[in-house]
Design an enzyme around this catalytic site. Structure first.
Site, short mmCIF file in Angstrom:
data_model
loop_
_atom_site.label_atom_id
_atom_site.label_comp_id
_atom_site.label_asym_id
_atom_site.label_seq_id
_atom_site.Cartn_x
_atom_site.Cartn_y
_atom_site.Cartn_z
N LYS A 1 0.81 -1.23 0.00
CA LYS A 1 0.00 0.00 0.00
C LYS A 1 0.84 1.28 0.00
O LYS A 1 0.44 2.28 -0.57
CB LYS A 1 -0.97 0.00 1.18
CG LYS A 1 -2.08 -1.03 1.03
CD LYS A 1 -3.10 -0.93 2.14
CE LYS A 1 -4.13 -2.05 2.01
NZ LYS A 1 -5.20 -1.95 3.01
N ASN B 1 -4.96 2.00 -1.66
CA ASN B 1 -5.51 0.64 -1.81
C ASN B 1 -6.26 0.47 -3.12
O ASN B 1 -6.69 -0.63 -3.45
CB ASN B 1 -6.40 0.26 -0.61
CG ASN B 1 -7.77 0.90 -0.68
OD1 ASN B 1 -7.94 1.95 -1.32
ND2 ASN B 1 -8.75 0.30 -0.04
N ASP C 1 -10.14 2.65 2.43
CA ASP C 1 -10.24 1.86 3.66
C ASP C 1 -11.02 2.61 4.76
O ASP C 1 -11.89 2.02 5.41
CB ASP C 1 -8.85 1.49 4.19
CG ASP C 1 -8.20 0.38 3.39
OD1 ASP C 1 -8.92 -0.44 2.80
OD2 ASP C 1 -6.95 0.33 3.37
#
Ligand code: ATR
Length: 284
Positions: free
Chosen positions: A71, A92, A107
């Protein structure tokens, strides 16, 4: 559905990637919407990550999800970084558009959507949140909570110095509502929401040993661990009559914006999707 020569293709880059539930999840939506597209696992070793991203772009992919351990590397190789990714310091979701690599981080948004879905009526602004952990997941969750208006976010981590560093970073964003607790009881006292972002409770890891007594009545307990679906933490929260939010919800919700950008339909999270993905995950 059979693919044509016009199929849109995306996937998930990880190392290893065999455990990822994302192909199953996106596959369900592709099928449901009858889309001429595919979503595939992409095992990419860390030293070849940047090369692999450029390769996917060159090969006409629509984009990709990025998971552990890439990431931060993904953040570094984007041409355009969206605010969500800049704030999280990690990417992400990659979307290839007009020959450029766009990076975002869904996220934190996925986490908030999951809590809203599983604990209806919950609002970030209603009270302080306690966040256990200080890694990438803690950063995404704490940032999202502050942005959503949490009056206070209290971090607590085994390695206190790491929580201090994260708190300082989030302070630098000008929020002024972040604190570090010396121990879990201090973090839990008065918290309207408790979030576990550590790996404790995950299959193969020790359980998170935590006395939930300091949490007030009506608090919500969320775990980002989703293997197993019902972690010991969530079980003890339910036993105390508290509302429990599992980690599967965050996985399902974080996937929505990427699917929309690659395949052109904003999909929903519903019981059928949840059952399909959960069928592949142990309950306990
Ligand atoms: P991620 O980026 O997925 O959040 P990470 O950066 O490896 O992953 O962070 C894992 C978190 O779980 C950390 O907060 C870690 O605590 P330390 O910072 O002290 O390492 C926490 N963690 C992992 N194993 C733990 C354990 N046995 N006891 C307590 N905390 C643990």
């Amino acid at each position: 559905m059979a693919l044509t020569g016009h199929a849109r293709v995306a996937g998930v880059m990880g190392w290893p990637v065999g455990h990822s539930r994302s192909p199953r999840l996106h596959g369900f939506w592709l099928e449901r919407h009858g889309i001429d597209g595919a979503y595939v696992p992409l095992p990419v070793p860390p030293e070849r990550f940047a090369e692999a991203v450029r390769g996917l772009l060159a090969a006409g992919f629509a984009g990709a999800n990025v998971t552990v351990p890439h990431k931060q590397a993904a953040f570094a190789c984007c041409d355009v970084v969206e605010d969500s990714a800049r704030r999280a310091g990690a990417v992400n979701t990659l979307v290839f558009r007009d020959g450029l690599i766009h990076g975002s981080n869904t996220d934190g948004w996925g986490f908030l959507e999951s809590v809203r879905e599983q604990a209806p009526g919950w609002e970030a602004a209603a009270g302080p949140a306690a966040v256990l952990g200080a890694g990438g997941a803690a950063r995404a969750v704490a940032t999202a909570l502050l942005e959503a208006g949490a009056p206070r976010v209290v971090l607590c981590n085994r390695t206190a110095a790491r929580a201090e560093v994260l708190a300082r970073d989030l302070e630098a964003a000008g929020t002024g509502r972040i604190a570090v607790a010396a121990d879990p009881p201090a973090a839990l006292r008065g918290a309207a929401l408790l979030v576990n972002t550590t790996s404790l409770g995950m299959a193969g890891q020790p359980p998170l040993e935590l006395d939930l007594a300091p949490l007030p009545e009506g608090a919500v307990v969320a775990d980002i661990v989703y293997v197993p679906l019902e972690t010991p933490l969530l079980r003890s929260a339910r036993a105390r009559g508290l509302r429990a939010v599992d980690g599967l919800g965050m996985l399902l919700h974080q996937a929505r914006p990427g699917f929309r950008d690659w395949f052109g339909v904003l999909p929903v999270v519903d019981a059928a999707l949840r059952a399909h993905v959960a069928a592949d995950i142990p309950l306990r």
